[in-house]
Design an enzyme around this catalytic site. Structure first.
Site: not given
Length: 296
Positions: A118, A245, A274
């Site tokens: 991320d 995700d 995710h």
């Protein structure tokens, strides 16, 4: 003004027994971090994303330490036990990169195995490109380096709108929504812990809007320069992605095609969301250890 989450918010965290350490990365701004394992051992540096903190890596830290490695997991400024700035305009992509670079320099980390996900990828891949001498290899888990040359996924645009406009921002439930194994109430509470009130949430609220999705974004030139540098990166580069995700589950293929060091590596997409460290952190760490050991 700097905000510091009271220590009592972090008492009795589920599965997170480590004592925090602190280092100053700017005038009066501290980053907190976990640092476990022998200091002289090979270092694994884990960078979390939005809106989590080093708690995300609690299943991975013991695996690296048991393998004889040094496990370092900082909290980005604005998250976890690190200092928080109260205004959204206090944050920029460039400042996040600069603060995290300073963290690496202050700890004198070298020959690092960099594990990113991320926003940890947005920051970590920039740092790897700009300070290649400090990074030995990279593992990307559900992350990317955006350069505003492709449309943002619909799921991301919805997430960005929610972060901007929702009157409530329940961090623990947001993390749970990005997992395929729903975290317990205690785990959700641990993700809520850094944010005792809305005043502490400026970073968590603004980071989705700092992702450079338009060519005119101020972060685009530096990101495109880093992307060009990654086109020459021949050190080992591995992608381990949670395939469930909806935003980044398929972002591994462009990385594999672009980065020379990704050639011939045992890339994998596996069951996970995710927040793949939450869903499959032990597996992710075990795969990383095996990969490191096979190449050293």
């Amino acid at each position: 003004m700097v905000l510091r989450t009271p220590d009592e918010r972090f008492r009795d965290l589920e599965g997170f027994p480590w004592t925090p350490r602190y280092v100053e990365v700017d005038d009066g701004i501290r980053m907190a971090y976990v640092d476990e394992g022998p200091r002289a051992a090979p270092t694994v540096l884990m960078l979390h994303g939005e809106p989590t903190w080093s708690y995300l890596y609690r299943k991975m830290i013991p695996v690296f330490v048991d393998a004889g490695m040094r496990a370092v997991a900082p909290d980005l400024v604005g998250f976890g036990r690190s200092d928080k700035l109260p205004r959204p305009e206090d944050y920029s992509y460039e400042r996040l990169v600069r603060w995290t670079t300073r963290f690496i320099e202050e700890l004198e980390l070298r020959e690092v195995t960099l594990v990113v996900q991320d926003w940890g990828s947005l920051i970590g891949l920039r740092i790897a490109a700009e300070h290649e001498e400090r990074i030995a290899r990279i593992v990307v888990a559900n992350g990317f380096l955006p350069t505003a040359d492709r449309p943002a996924p619909t799921a991301f645009r919805l997430w960005r709108a929610f972060s901007r406009h929702s009157p409530v921002f329940p961090i623990g439930r947001i993390v749970a929504s990005g997992c395929v194994v729903k975290p317990s109430a205690k785990v959700r509470a641990a993700y809520d812990a850094p944010f005792p009130s809305r005043a502490y949430m400026a970073a968590a609220r603004v980071l989705p809007s700092l992702v450079p999705t338009e060519p005119g974004d101020p972060a685009v030139p530096a990101n495109r320069a880093a992307w060009a540098k990654l086109a020459t990166w021949d050190k080992p580069f591995l992608t381990l992605f949670g395939k469930n995700d909806p935003i980044l589950g398929r972002a591994d293929r462009p990385l594999q095609r672009h980065v020379p060091g990704a050639g011939g590596q045992p890339h994998e997409r596996f069951w996970g969301g995710h927040f793949v460290q939450e869903d499959r952190g032990d597996y992710l760490a075990e795969r990383t250890v095996a990969w490191i050991n096979a190449r050293t």
